[in-house]
Scaffold this motif. Structure first.
Motif, PDB file in Angstrom:
ATOM      1  N   GLY A 183       4.273  -9.402   0.010  1.00 45.32           N
ATOM      2  CA  GLY A 183       2.702  -9.792  -0.454  1.00 45.32           C
ATOM      3  C   GLY A 183       2.104  -8.988  -0.747  1.00 45.32           C
ATOM      4  O   GLY A 183       0.554  -8.570  -0.245  1.00 45.32           O
ATOM      5  N   VAL A 184       2.535  -7.686  -0.730  1.00 42.54           N
ATOM      6  CA  VAL A 184       1.734  -7.314  -1.070  1.00 42.54           C
ATOM      7  C   VAL A 184       0.867  -6.891  -2.687  1.00 42.54           C
ATOM      8  O   VAL A 184       2.432  -6.945  -3.969  1.00 42.54           O
ATOM      9  CB  VAL A 184       2.703  -5.479  -0.814  1.00 42.54           C
ATOM     10  CG1 VAL A 184       2.044  -4.185  -1.569  1.00 42.54           C
ATOM     11  CG2 VAL A 184       3.258  -5.202   0.221  1.00 42.54           C
ATOM     12  N   ASN A 185      -0.170  -6.782  -3.119  1.00 41.10           N
ATOM     13  CA  ASN A 185      -0.258  -6.905  -3.774  1.00 41.10           C
ATOM     14  C   ASN A 185      -0.953  -5.851  -4.266  1.00 41.10           C
ATOM     15  O   ASN A 185      -1.209  -4.848  -3.573  1.00 41.10           O
ATOM     16  CB  ASN A 185      -0.845  -8.535  -4.229  1.00 41.10           C
ATOM     17  CG  ASN A 185      -2.507  -8.556  -3.529  1.00 41.10           C
ATOM     18  OD1 ASN A 185      -3.140  -7.436  -2.940  1.00 41.10           O
ATOM     19  ND2 ASN A 185      -1.720  -9.812  -2.865  1.00 41.10           N
ATOM     20  N   ALA A 186      -1.663  -5.835  -5.788  1.00 43.22           N
ATOM     21  CA  ALA A 186      -3.073  -4.202  -6.059  1.00 43.22           C
ATOM     22  C   ALA A 186      -4.321  -4.347  -5.420  1.00 43.22           C
ATOM     23  O   ALA A 186      -4.656  -3.466  -4.778  1.00 43.22           O
ATOM     24  CB  ALA A 186      -3.495  -4.937  -7.436  1.00 43.22           C
ATOM     25  N   ALA A 187      -4.614  -5.712  -4.712  1.00 48.81           N
ATOM     26  CA  ALA A 187      -5.773  -5.793  -3.722  1.00 48.81           C
ATOM     27  C   ALA A 187      -5.313  -5.033  -2.139  1.00 48.81           C
ATOM     28  O   ALA A 187      -6.210  -5.191  -1.885  1.00 48.81           O
ATOM     29  CB  ALA A 187      -6.089  -7.793  -4.002  1.00 48.81           C
ATOM     30  N   ASN A 188      -4.575  -5.430  -1.888  1.00 46.53           N
ATOM     31  CA  ASN A 188      -4.312  -4.649  -0.516  1.00 46.53           C
ATOM     32  C   ASN A 188      -3.017  -4.069   0.279  1.00 46.53           C
ATOM     33  O   ASN A 188      -2.855  -3.011   1.067  1.00 46.53           O
ATOM     34  CB  ASN A 188      -3.954  -6.179   0.441  1.00 46.53           C
ATOM     35  CG  ASN A 188      -1.870  -6.444   0.062  1.00 46.53           C
ATOM     36  OD1 ASN A 188      -1.192  -6.320  -0.595  1.00 46.53           O
ATOM     37  ND2 ASN A 188      -1.810  -7.761   0.243  1.00 46.53           N
ATOM     38  N   VAL A 189      -2.514  -3.435  -1.220  1.00 49.78           N
ATOM     39  CA  VAL A 189      -1.501  -2.175  -1.076  1.00 49.78           C
ATOM     40  C   VAL A 189      -2.371  -0.585  -0.236  1.00 49.78           C
ATOM     41  O   VAL A 189      -1.275  -0.156   0.557  1.00 49.78           O
ATOM     42  CB  VAL A 189      -0.586  -1.602  -2.180  1.00 49.78           C
ATOM     43  CG1 VAL A 189      -1.829  -0.472  -3.322  1.00 49.78           C
ATOM     44  CG2 VAL A 189       0.491  -0.584  -1.526  1.00 49.78           C
ATOM     45  N   GLY A 190      -3.371  -0.739  -0.250  1.00 49.12           N
ATOM     46  CA  GLY A 190      -3.582   1.113  -0.061  1.00 49.12           C
ATOM     47  C   GLY A 190      -3.675   0.609   0.963  1.00 49.12           C
ATOM     48  O   GLY A 190      -3.631   0.959   2.018  1.00 49.12           O
ATOM     49  N   GLU A 191      -4.702  -0.534   1.743  1.00 47.25           N
ATOM     50  CA  GLU A 191      -4.418  -1.414   3.093  1.00 47.25           C
ATOM     51  C   GLU A 191      -3.531  -1.374   3.727  1.00 47.25           C
ATOM     52  O   GLU A 191      -2.981  -0.315   5.053  1.00 47.25           O
ATOM     53  CB  GLU A 191      -5.535  -2.468   3.773  1.00 47.25           C
ATOM     54  CG  GLU A 191      -4.946  -2.668   4.853  1.00 47.25           C
ATOM     55  CD  GLU A 191      -6.690  -4.344   5.118  1.00 47.25           C
ATOM     56  OE1 GLU A 191      -6.522  -4.521   5.909  1.00 47.25           O
ATOM     57  OE2 GLU A 191      -6.123  -4.801   3.916  1.00 47.25           O
ATOM     58  N   ILE A 192      -1.950  -1.075   3.355  1.00 43.58           N
ATOM     59  CA  ILE A 192      -1.171  -1.299   3.679  1.00 43.58           C
ATOM     60  C   ILE A 192      -1.014   0.016   4.239  1.00 43.58           C
ATOM     61  O   ILE A 192       0.333   0.414   4.907  1.00 43.58           O
ATOM     62  CB  ILE A 192      -0.133  -2.212   2.874  1.00 43.58           C
ATOM     63  CG1 ILE A 192      -0.191  -3.530   3.228  1.00 43.58           C
ATOM     64  CG2 ILE A 192       1.146  -2.145   3.249  1.00 43.58           C
ATOM     65  CD1 ILE A 192       0.066  -4.352   2.299  1.00 43.58           C
ATOM     66  N   ALA A 193      -0.710   0.674   2.742  1.00 45.30           N
ATOM     67  CA  ALA A 193      -0.287   2.108   3.293  1.00 45.30           C
ATOM     68  C   ALA A 193      -0.758   2.899   4.018  1.00 45.30           C
ATOM     69  O   ALA A 193      -0.612   3.693   4.581  1.00 45.30           O
ATOM     70  CB  ALA A 193      -0.845   2.822   1.448  1.00 45.30           C
ATOM     71  N   ALA A 194      -2.411   2.711   4.529  1.00 45.09           N
ATOM     72  CA  ALA A 194      -2.612   3.579   5.232  1.00 45.09           C
ATOM     73  C   ALA A 194      -2.149   2.849   6.579  1.00 45.09           C
ATOM     74  O   ALA A 194      -2.671   4.053   7.741  1.00 45.09           O
ATOM     75  CB  ALA A 194      -4.428   3.161   5.255  1.00 45.09           C
ATOM     76  N   THR A 195      -1.287   2.146   7.439  1.00 44.03           N
ATOM     77  CA  THR A 195      -0.552   2.073   8.264  1.00 44.03           C
ATOM     78  C   THR A 195       0.662   3.671   7.872  1.00 44.03           C
ATOM     79  O   THR A 195       0.988   3.646   9.587  1.00 44.03           O
ATOM     80  CB  THR A 195       0.030   0.730   8.358  1.00 44.03           C
ATOM     81  OG1 THR A 195       1.345   1.010   7.315  1.00 44.03           O
ATOM     82  CG2 THR A 195      -0.752   0.078   8.567  1.00 44.03           C
ATOM     83  N   GLY A 196       0.645   3.981   7.684  1.00 41.06           N
ATOM     84  CA  GLY A 196       0.926   5.660   7.572  1.00 41.06           C
ATOM     85  C   GLY A 196       2.615   4.812   7.530  1.00 41.06           C
ATOM     86  O   GLY A 196       3.862   6.052   7.558  1.00 41.06           O
ATOM     87  N   VAL A 197       3.005   3.869   6.467  1.00 37.34           N
ATOM     88  CA  VAL A 197       4.768   3.650   5.865  1.00 37.34           C
ATOM     89  C   VAL A 197       4.733   4.852   5.406  1.00 37.34           C
ATOM     90  O   VAL A 197       4.182   4.980   4.832  1.00 37.34           O
ATOM     91  CB  VAL A 197       4.784   2.207   5.697  1.00 37.34           C
ATOM     92  CG1 VAL A 197       4.330   1.608   6.862  1.00 37.34           C
ATOM     93  CG2 VAL A 197       3.731   1.993   4.308  1.00 37.34           C
ATOM     94  N   ASP A 198       6.505   4.854   5.306  1.00 40.01           N
ATOM     95  CA  ASP A 198       7.239   5.741   4.642  1.00 40.01           C
ATOM     96  C   ASP A 198       7.052   4.837   2.872  1.00 40.01           C
ATOM     97  O   ASP A 198       7.389   6.021   2.259  1.00 40.01           O
ATOM     98  CB  ASP A 198       7.923   6.111   4.481  1.00 40.01           C
ATOM     99  CG  ASP A 198       8.676   6.386   6.184  1.00 40.01           C
ATOM    100  OD1 ASP A 198       7.830   7.329   6.728  1.00 40.01           O
ATOM    101  OD2 ASP A 198       9.174   6.204   6.668  1.00 40.01           O
ATOM    102  N   ALA A 199       6.822   3.465   3.108  1.00 42.69           N
ATOM    103  CA  ALA A 199       7.547   3.215   0.887  1.00 42.69           C
ATOM    104  C   ALA A 199       7.126   1.952   1.451  1.00 42.69           C
ATOM    105  O   ALA A 199       6.607   1.521   2.265  1.00 42.69           O
ATOM    106  CB  ALA A 199       8.423   3.871   1.108  1.00 42.69           C
ATOM    107  N   VAL A 200       6.254   1.279   0.093  1.00 42.08           N
ATOM    108  CA  VAL A 200       6.025   0.037   0.292  1.00 42.08           C
ATOM    109  C   VAL A 200       7.163  -0.971  -1.362  1.00 42.08           C
ATOM    110  O   VAL A 200       7.931   0.061  -1.833  1.00 42.08           O
ATOM    111  CB  VAL A 200       4.831  -0.002  -0.654  1.00 42.08           C
ATOM    112  CG1 VAL A 200       3.434   0.475   0.601  1.00 42.08           C
ATOM    113  CG2 VAL A 200       4.359   0.675  -1.897  1.00 42.08           C
ATOM    114  N   HIS A 201       7.017  -2.116  -0.945  1.00 37.64           N
ATOM    115  CA  HIS A 201       8.191  -2.770  -1.152  1.00 37.64           C
ATOM    116  C   HIS A 201       7.380  -4.158  -2.027  1.00 37.64           C
ATOM    117  O   HIS A 201       6.748  -4.742  -1.482  1.00 37.64           O
ATOM    118  CB  HIS A 201       9.493  -3.230  -0.395  1.00 37.64           C
ATOM    119  CG  HIS A 201      10.071  -3.963  -0.714  1.00 37.64           C
ATOM    120  ND1 HIS A 201      11.335  -4.068  -0.778  1.00 37.64           N
ATOM    121  CD2 HIS A 201      10.025  -5.425  -1.003  1.00 37.64           C
ATOM    122  CE1 HIS A 201      11.837  -4.726  -1.006  1.00 37.64           C
ATOM    123  NE2 HIS A 201      11.335  -6.853  -1.158  1.00 37.64           N
TER     124      HIS A 201
END
Length: 259
Positions: A183-201
């Motif tokens: 469910g990663v999209n342009a609207a939420n990718v910033g919030e997801i990245a802010a968790t400190g993960v190494d990558a997004v898919h």
């Protein structure tokens, strides 16, 4: 970009889009609408040709069937064979996962699959999200020498699993990569990245409905409720939007975007 991103694709068109947007990796599968299945040998071969020497790494999803991750002896044997075929063809890594009947990761089966990979990069897929304890599952993956885990934080969408993603990052402590997906999209990718993960898919996919005159959903092709239905493809515009949004949140304050 300081945060790696991976595109889930099903074909060479998806590989070309991944090259264009600068993806570090692709997860190559088929039937993403079913959660993803092992792609054909020809698909792997064509994807590697499309990626070339300068394109994204190709990591092959190895999943013998839909409907969960508890496999019998024959299915595990098939998985071992598919791992060897994918890596023998030149894939950079494989994406795997399997569970015991109680829902926990099947450590013994996973150890066998990691061994079949022969030192190549191994990613634990979202089977981690349907275990009773994703943090404990991450420990198993780390102990088995896997390179990364792909997780939505135990939720259907990663944006709803932020707390678990943070816990996974803390538990990993840099010893295994944590990649957020679903469910990663342009609207939420910033919030997801802010968790400190190494990558997004993300998949950046859209559905294409048949334009054949007279095509009818009343004729069923298998047990799927949608009958003929459509098929999913990677959408370049959606992919670009996610990457642009990610770049914007990762850009140092006061730094302008490139013209």
């Amino acid at each position: 970009m300081p945060l790696a991103f991976e595109l889930a694709v099903q074909d060479t068109a998806g590989i070309r889009i991944a090259r264009e947007i600068g993806a570090a990796r692709v997860e190559l599968g088929q039937a993403l609408a079913l959660g993803g299945l092992t792609p054909s040998a020809a698909t792997v071969e064509a994807a590697l040709e499309a990626a070339g020497d300068t394109g994204p790494e190709v990591h092959v999803l190895v999943r013998p069937r839909a409907g969960g991750f508890h496999y019998d002896v024959d299915e595990l044997d098939l998985t071992v064979r598919d791992i060897r075929h994918a890596l023998g063809a030149g894939a950079h890594g494989v994406v795997i996962g399997c569970q015991r009947p109680d829902g926990a990761l099947d450590r013994d089966a996973l150890a066998m699959l990691v061994d079949a990979a022969g030192g190549a990069s191994v990613t634990l897929h979202r089977a981690i999200d349907v275990t009773p304890d994703p943090v404990a599952a991450l420990r198993v993956a780390r102990e088995l020498g896997m390179r990364r885990v792909l997780s939505s934080g135990g939720a259907s969408s990663a944006v709803d699993g932020l707390d678990v993603l943070r816990a996974l990052v803390a538990e990993a402590d840099g010893a295994i990569e944590v990649m957020a997906g679903s469910g990663v999209n342009a609207a939420n990718v910033g919030e997801i990245a802010a968790t400190g993960v190494d990558a997004v898919h993300f998949s950046a996919k859209r559905t294409v409905v048949s334009d054949i005159v007279g095509a009818s959903g009343s004729v069923r092709m298998g047990s799927a409720a949608d009958g003929v239905g459509g098929h999913e493809v990677t959408d370049a515009d959606i992919a670009r939007a996610v990457v642009s949004a990610l770049a914007a949140v990762l850009r140092p304050a006061g730094t302008a975007a490139r013209p």
